[in-house]
Every structure is written in structure tokens, then in C-alpha cells.
Design an enzyme around this catalytic site. Sequence first.
Site, PDB file in Angstrom:
ATOM      1  N   PRO A 188       0.797  -1.221   0.000  1.00 40.50           N
ATOM      2  CA  PRO A 188       0.000   0.000   0.000  1.00 40.50           C
ATOM      3  C   PRO A 188       0.833   1.275   0.000  1.00 40.50           C
ATOM      4  CG  PRO A 188      -0.080  -1.089   2.140  1.00 40.50           C
ATOM      5  CD  PRO A 188       0.564  -2.050   1.190  1.00 40.50           C
ATOM      6  N   ASN A 189       0.379   2.213  -0.796  1.00 41.76           N
ATOM      7  CA  ASN A 189       0.930   3.568  -0.905  1.00 41.76           C
ATOM      8  C   ASN A 189       2.272   3.637  -1.639  1.00 41.76           C
ATOM      9  OD1 ASN A 189      -1.242   4.834   0.572  1.00 41.76           O
ATOM     10  ND2 ASN A 189      -0.415   3.796   2.374  1.00 41.76           N
ATOM     11  N   ARG A 248       5.109  10.909  -2.498  1.00 40.48           N
ATOM     12  CA  ARG A 248       4.748  10.632  -1.104  1.00 40.48           C
ATOM     13  C   ARG A 248       5.937  10.870  -0.167  1.00 40.48           C
ATOM     14  NH1 ARG A 248       4.641   4.552   1.334  1.00 40.48           N
ATOM     15  NH2 ARG A 248       3.739   5.094   3.350  1.00 40.48           N
ATOM     16  N   TYR A 274      11.061   8.828   1.593  1.00 38.21           N
ATOM     17  CA  TYR A 274      11.099   7.789   0.569  1.00 38.21           C
ATOM     18  C   TYR A 274      11.771   8.218  -0.738  1.00 38.21           C
ATOM     19  CZ  TYR A 274       7.671   5.839   3.827  1.00 38.21           C
ATOM     20  OH  TYR A 274       7.039   5.380   4.959  1.00 38.21           O
ATOM     21  N   ASN A 312       8.013  -5.400  -0.458  1.00 38.35           N
ATOM     22  CA  ASN A 312       7.846  -4.251   0.435  1.00 38.35           C
ATOM     23  C   ASN A 312       6.361  -4.189   0.740  1.00 38.35           C
ATOM     24  OD1 ASN A 312       7.644  -1.881   1.822  1.00 38.35           O
ATOM     25  ND2 ASN A 312       8.888  -0.665   0.398  1.00 38.35           N
ATOM     26  N   ALA A 365       2.958  -0.658   5.308  1.00 43.22           N
ATOM     27  CA  ALA A 365       2.507  -0.704   6.707  1.00 43.22           C
ATOM     28  C   ALA A 365       2.031  -2.095   7.131  1.00 43.22           C
ATOM     29  CB  ALA A 365       1.397   0.320   6.924  1.00 43.22           C
ATOM     30  N   HIS A 402       3.973  -4.459   9.580  1.00 43.28           N
ATOM     31  CA  HIS A 402       3.995  -4.339  11.035  1.00 43.28           C
ATOM     32  C   HIS A 402       2.874  -5.111  11.727  1.00 43.28           C
ATOM     33  CE1 HIS A 402       6.921  -1.452   9.837  1.00 43.28           C
ATOM     34  NE2 HIS A 402       6.028  -0.641   9.283  1.00 43.28           N
ATOM     35  N   ASP A 445       1.574 -15.526   6.957  1.00 45.31           N
ATOM     36  CA  ASP A 445       1.233 -16.920   6.683  1.00 45.31           C
ATOM     37  C   ASP A 445       1.423 -17.262   5.206  1.00 45.31           C
ATOM     38  OD1 ASP A 445       0.664 -17.347   9.329  1.00 45.31           O
ATOM     39  OD2 ASP A 445      -1.509 -17.394   9.095  1.00 45.31           O
ATOM     40  N   GLU A 497      12.358  -9.253   2.545  1.00 46.84           N
ATOM     41  CA  GLU A 497      11.587  -8.065   2.965  1.00 46.84           C
ATOM     42  C   GLU A 497      12.449  -6.830   2.745  1.00 46.84           C
ATOM     43  OE1 GLU A 497      10.015  -8.228   7.038  1.00 46.84           O
ATOM     44  OE2 GLU A 497      10.407  -6.083   7.235  1.00 46.84           O
ATOM     45  N   HIS A 552      12.614  -2.366   2.746  1.00 46.49           N
ATOM     46  CA  HIS A 552      12.041  -1.050   3.060  1.00 46.49           C
ATOM     47  C   HIS A 552      12.985   0.019   2.551  1.00 46.49           C
ATOM     48  CE1 HIS A 552       9.088  -2.969   5.580  1.00 46.49           C
ATOM     49  NE2 HIS A 552      10.063  -3.690   6.080  1.00 46.49           N
ATOM     50  N   LEU A 553      12.408   1.079   2.032  1.00 46.07           N
ATOM     51  CA  LEU A 553      13.241   2.206   1.617  1.00 46.07           C
ATOM     52  C   LEU A 553      13.831   2.904   2.833  1.00 46.07           C
ATOM     53  CD1 LEU A 553      10.362   2.740  -0.551  1.00 46.07           C
ATOM     54  CD2 LEU A 553      12.449   3.459  -1.675  1.00 46.07           C
ATOM     55  N   ARG A 590      12.525   5.033  13.080  1.00 50.38           N
ATOM     56  CA  ARG A 590      11.291   5.801  12.984  1.00 50.38           C
ATOM     57  C   ARG A 590      10.359   5.481  14.158  1.00 50.38           C
ATOM     58  NH1 ARG A 590       9.004   5.207   7.108  1.00 50.38           N
ATOM     59  NH2 ARG A 590       7.707   6.937   7.881  1.00 50.38           N
ATOM     60  N   ARG A 632       6.822   0.956  13.832  1.00 46.75           N
ATOM     61  CA  ARG A 632       7.529   0.443  12.645  1.00 46.75           C
ATOM     62  C   ARG A 632       8.707  -0.463  13.028  1.00 46.75           C
ATOM     63  NH1 ARG A 632       5.268   3.725   8.521  1.00 46.75           N
ATOM     64  NH2 ARG A 632       4.774   5.790   9.325  1.00 46.75           N
TER      65      ARG A 632
HETATM   66  C1  DQA Z   1       8.056   1.276   4.212  1.00 47.68           C
HETATM   67  C2  DQA Z   1       8.071   1.484   5.733  1.00 47.68           C
HETATM   68  C3  DQA Z   1       6.678   1.249   6.315  1.00 47.68           C
HETATM   69  O1  DQA Z   1       6.705   1.466   7.713  1.00 47.68           O
HETATM   70  C4  DQA Z   1       5.689   2.208   5.697  1.00 47.68           C
HETATM   71  O2  DQA Z   1       4.393   1.960   6.193  1.00 47.68           O
HETATM   72  C5  DQA Z   1       5.718   2.185   4.212  1.00 47.68           C
HETATM   73  C6  DQA Z   1       7.013   2.145   3.539  1.00 47.68           C
HETATM   74  C7  DQA Z   1       9.423   1.616   3.572  1.00 47.68           C
HETATM   75  O3  DQA Z   1       9.642   1.199   2.441  1.00 47.68           O
HETATM   76  O4  DQA Z   1      10.251   2.300   4.179  1.00 47.68           O
HETATM   77  O5  DQA Z   1       4.680   2.263   3.551  1.00 47.68           O
HETATM   78  O6  DQA Z   1       7.796  -0.093   3.945  1.00 47.68           O
END
Ligand code: DQA
Length: 149
Positions: A13-14, A21, A26, A76, A79, A82, A89, A100, A102-103, A109, A113
Site C-alpha cells: 500500500p501507498n 509521497r 522515501y 515491500n 505498513a 507491522h 502466513d 523483505e 524497506h526504503l 522511525r 515500525r
Molecule cells: C516502508 C516502511 C513502512 O513502515 C511504511 O508503512 C511504508 C514504507 C518503507 O519502504 O520504508 O509504507 O515499507
Amino acid sequence: MAEKQRIVIVNGPNLNLLGAREPNQYGHESLESINRRLAELAGEIGAECEFLQFNGEGDLVAAIQAAAGADGVILNAGAYTHYSFAIRDAIAAVAAPVVEVHLSNVHSREEFRHTSVLAPVCRGVIAGFGADSYFLALRALVGASGRLI
Ligand code: DQA
């Protein structure tokens, strides 16, 4: 010539909003541009990538299930990382190694997170290197010789 490794890159998401964003967190690069560069790197190291992005948890579960036969998955989950036991699963259910990513450095943070419910069932975690987190994951999965981790 050895067969190409198939790596599925799944964003949650996002992450479709990358570039616009919270650029302080990011960066300024769009997901499309990151994916274009990943496809280039994949070509250089003997892999091919498939790119997926979903905002919904169920779609991410389905994407991971569908990637069961891939050589690797870079995830990635945004959110959902978390708190999504459904995504955890799904990762545990598939044979493909999942990295996994994350940027941002999630550990520097907000406290919520700092927890990843996915990390224990992932092959590894890369966080904090901006878009390079994806590139490091791709290199880790495929390796210099095309050998999988
Ligand atoms: C993220 C970190 C997450 O906590 C956050 O909700 C994101 C982006 C990152 O790539 O740093 O949406 O996964």
C-alpha cells in the site's frame, strides 16, 4: 546458457505514490522508474523480474501465493509489514525465498515500525537504503553467478 531466474517484486500500500509521497522519507523516484532500473539490472545478472503493486492485503496474499514457483520474491509490504499475519502466513506457505525490503530505516522511525511480523519467515531483510534496498535484494537473491541464496 543457464535459464533466467524469475524474481517477483511485490509492493504494498501507498508505494504506488513513491516520488510524490513523503519524499523526505522515501525519496523522489517513482515506483515506475525504480522498476525500470530493476528490470535493467535483472537483465545484466541473468534474471527477469515481474512487477506487482497492490494496496489491499488480500491482493498481496494472492500475489505471494501466485509467486510460489518463482525463484525469489522481493516484498515491500508497506505498513502491513507491522501487523499482517495473513501476509506472514502466505510467505510461510510458499517455497520461494522472500526478501523483505524497506526504503526507510524503519528502526529509526516511530515505534510501531520497529516490529515486523513478516521478518521471521523471510529469507532476509534490507531496510534503510532508499531505492537501493530493492537493488541489494535483487543482487542478494540472484548473486553474481546467478546462483540463488
Ligand atoms: C516502508 C516502511 C513502512 O513502515 C511504511 O508503512 C511504508 C514504507 C518503507 O519502504 O520504508 O509504507 O515499507
